[in-house]
Design an enzyme around this catalytic site. Structure first.
Site, PDB file in Angstrom:
ATOM      1  N   THR A 147       0.842  -1.199   0.000  1.00 10.60           N
ATOM      2  CA  THR A 147       0.000   0.000   0.000  1.00 10.60           C
ATOM      3  C   THR A 147       0.874   1.245   0.000  1.00 10.60           C
ATOM      4  O   THR A 147       1.967   1.247   0.592  1.00 10.60           O
ATOM      5  CB  THR A 147      -0.929   0.038   1.232  1.00 10.60           C
ATOM      6  OG1 THR A 147      -1.592   1.310   1.305  1.00 10.60           O
ATOM      7  CG2 THR A 147      -0.164  -0.172   2.517  1.00 10.60           C
ATOM      8  N   SER A 182      -1.500   3.410  10.697  1.00 10.17           N
ATOM      9  CA  SER A 182      -2.483   2.512  11.316  1.00 10.17           C
ATOM     10  C   SER A 182      -1.839   1.150  11.518  1.00 10.17           C
ATOM     11  O   SER A 182      -0.794   0.836  10.939  1.00 10.17           O
ATOM     12  CB  SER A 182      -3.724   2.363  10.427  1.00 10.17           C
ATOM     13  OG  SER A 182      -3.469   1.478   9.335  1.00 10.17           O
ATOM     14  N   TYR A 184      -3.022  -1.567  10.423  1.00  9.89           N
ATOM     15  CA  TYR A 184      -3.060  -2.251   9.125  1.00  9.89           C
ATOM     16  C   TYR A 184      -1.899  -1.819   8.251  1.00  9.89           C
ATOM     17  O   TYR A 184      -1.173  -2.650   7.700  1.00  9.89           O
ATOM     18  CB  TYR A 184      -4.377  -1.969   8.394  1.00  9.89           C
ATOM     19  CG  TYR A 184      -4.219  -2.127   6.894  1.00  9.89           C
ATOM     20  CD1 TYR A 184      -3.998  -3.379   6.324  1.00  9.89           C
ATOM     21  CD2 TYR A 184      -4.225  -1.012   6.043  1.00  9.89           C
ATOM     22  CE1 TYR A 184      -3.803  -3.517   4.961  1.00  9.89           C
ATOM     23  CE2 TYR A 184      -4.039  -1.148   4.693  1.00  9.89           C
ATOM     24  CZ  TYR A 184      -3.813  -2.400   4.154  1.00  9.89           C
ATOM     25  OH  TYR A 184      -3.604  -2.542   2.797  1.00  9.89           O
ATOM     26  N   HIS A 185      -1.723  -0.505   8.069  1.00 11.86           N
ATOM     27  CA  HIS A 185      -0.673  -0.034   7.178  1.00 11.86           C
ATOM     28  C   HIS A 185       0.704  -0.508   7.640  1.00 11.86           C
ATOM     29  O   HIS A 185       1.584  -0.768   6.822  1.00 11.86           O
ATOM     30  CB  HIS A 185      -0.705   1.497   7.089  1.00 11.86           C
ATOM     31  CG  HIS A 185      -1.858   2.016   6.296  1.00 11.86           C
ATOM     32  ND1 HIS A 185      -2.951   2.618   6.888  1.00 11.86           N
ATOM     33  CD2 HIS A 185      -2.107   2.020   4.966  1.00 11.86           C
ATOM     34  CE1 HIS A 185      -3.814   2.963   5.944  1.00 11.86           C
ATOM     35  NE2 HIS A 185      -3.327   2.613   4.769  1.00 11.86           N
ATOM     36  N   LYS A 188       1.839  -3.814   6.213  1.00 12.54           N
ATOM     37  CA  LYS A 188       2.418  -3.774   4.876  1.00 12.54           C
ATOM     38  C   LYS A 188       3.845  -3.230   4.894  1.00 12.54           C
ATOM     39  O   LYS A 188       4.664  -3.582   4.043  1.00 12.54           O
ATOM     40  CB  LYS A 188       1.529  -2.939   3.955  1.00 12.54           C
ATOM     41  CG  LYS A 188       0.151  -3.564   3.715  1.00 12.54           C
ATOM     42  CD  LYS A 188       0.282  -4.959   3.142  1.00 12.54           C
ATOM     43  CE  LYS A 188      -1.051  -5.551   2.733  1.00 12.54           C
ATOM     44  NZ  LYS A 188      -0.907  -6.863   2.072  1.00 12.54           N
TER      45      LYS A 188
END
Length: 404
Positions: A147, A182, A184-185, A188
């Protein structure tokens, strides 16, 4: 030759699978555990476009597009034994890895979901990397969608991958620092670092495709039949901002811009994202990189307020009366940040941009204009806090069920 596509039941994975299969006679094996369907259901929402079950999708792919080279395997990539068996049976030369829990807001709800997101995403990627190494598949081309969120919002132009660092007169190229915003980020960011290490230690060729905010309801392949539709999420947790704004307009709500909305975010159309992944997957083996190569999968940055205004204008043309309204920003972010991001390598890969933002949004309204009732039934999912309220109140009533 066999190509594996993980997360193949998802928004990006499904149309990518169809695009790849339509351009090759090689076997394309789809892998998924249907997690995205479960997570969206958990937050009390649905896809605006009903999503057929995988058997129906595969039947339609053969009937409509003549694709006889698709097959499906259900399984969880966090399970080492499953991954090993998958690789040993199919011996893929290429894997397009789109599987992930992809929602930053979902990962921020509480510690349980932060832990789940990090375990799910990072364990899956590590299992694939080590699976290649331990099953003598180190030449397999691993294409992962990470991302652009790994870059954060720096006050300088973002390079396509690495950066140059200077200290006491010495210079060297280094990985771009992880400034994710975040849980989530950050998964990645860790994936990118782990894949760089896997390339260095095992020699695995890696294409790290840093996907921007993706807009669009269909590709050429999925638009051919309703059974082939990809999902379109519009809730706060899984609907990207452009899709949520479009759904708000369809449901008769104002478009909610948080704060000033002048910050620019990177965007790419679903069509342009799918095209890049398909081209990477179908590269001649002799032309594949033997390194860790980063692609910024973005066509251009767009400000949030410009995006909202464009969506409002398109909505009006389809008979939906809406306007942009500014609300207090629940996020800690610079509301005027002007992102600049290099994308030369990705644009060289796909050629010219195929779908502009306005064209993509017109396509969204063409496909969703008759879904107002379905979207309206879940209108309270546009804003944050609903899931947290449901977690605090087990008696909270869910909206009407809808088949995916």
């Amino acid at each position: 030759m066999t190509i594996l596509v993980t997360g193949a039941d998802g928004y990006l994975g499904w149309p990518t699978s169809l695009r790849i299969a339509s351009r090759t006679d090689d076997r394309v094996v789809l892998v998924d555990n249907f997690g995205r369907r479960e997570w969206v259901s958990e937050v009390g929402s649905v896809s605006a476009t009903p999503v057929a079950d995988i058997e129906t999708r595969l039947e339609a792919a053969e009937e409509v597009h003549g694709l006889t080279n698709l097959s499906f395997v259900e399984g969880d990539l966090t399970d080492r034994s499953f991954v090993d068996e998958l690789l040993q049976v199919h011996e893929p030369e290429t894997i397009v890895h789109t599987a992930a829990q992809p929602s930053a807001p979902y990962s921020q709800i509480n510690g349980e979901r932060a832990n789940f997101t990090q375990h799910n995403n990072m364990q899956s990627t590590r299992n694939l990397a080590w699976g290649f190494h331990e099953n003598d598949l180190a030449d397999t081309h691993l294409i992962e969608t990470t991302t652009t969120g790994v870059y954060g919002a720096p006050e300088f132009p973002i390079p396509e991958g690495g950066a140059t660092m200077e200290n006491q007169g010495d210079r060297d190229d280094v990985p771009f620092p992880a400034m994710a915003g975040s849980w989530y980020h950050l998964t990645k960011s860790h994936d990118a670092a782990n894949l760089r290490l896997a390339n260095k230690q095992f020699g695995i060729p890696v294409s790290d495709v840093r996907t921007a905010i993706t807009y669009g309801a269909a590709t050429e392949e999925t638009a051919a039949d309703d059974r082939l539709a990809t999902r379109f999420d519009f809730d706060y947790y899984f609907g990207v901002v452009a899709h949520r704004f479009a759904a708000q307009a369809i449901a008769g709500y104002p478009i909610t811009v948080y704060g000033k909305g002048e910050q620019r975010k990177p965007f790419v159309s679903l069509e342009d994202a799918v095209e890049g992944l398909a081209r990477l997957a179908l590269n001649d083996p002799d032309d594949r990189p033997d390194d860790h190569v980063v692609y910024n999968q973005v066509t251009r940055p767009i400000s949030i307020v410009e995006m909202g205004t464009t969506i409002a204008e398109v909505a009006t043309k389809f008979g939906f009366d809406t306007e942009v309204e500014h609300f207090e920003n629940p996020r800690d972010e610079d509301e005027t940040h002007q992102m600049e991001i290099d994308n030369d390598r990705y644009m060289d890969l796909i050629g010219d941009q195929q779908v502009t933002f306005e064209e993509g949004i017109r396509g969204v309204f063409e496909r969703l204009a008759d879904r107002a009732d379905r979207i309206g039934a879940y209108e309270d999912r546009f804003l944050p806090g609903v899931l947290e309220d449901r977690l605090d109140d087990d008696s909270a009533e869910a909206p009407p069920a809808a088949d995916d």
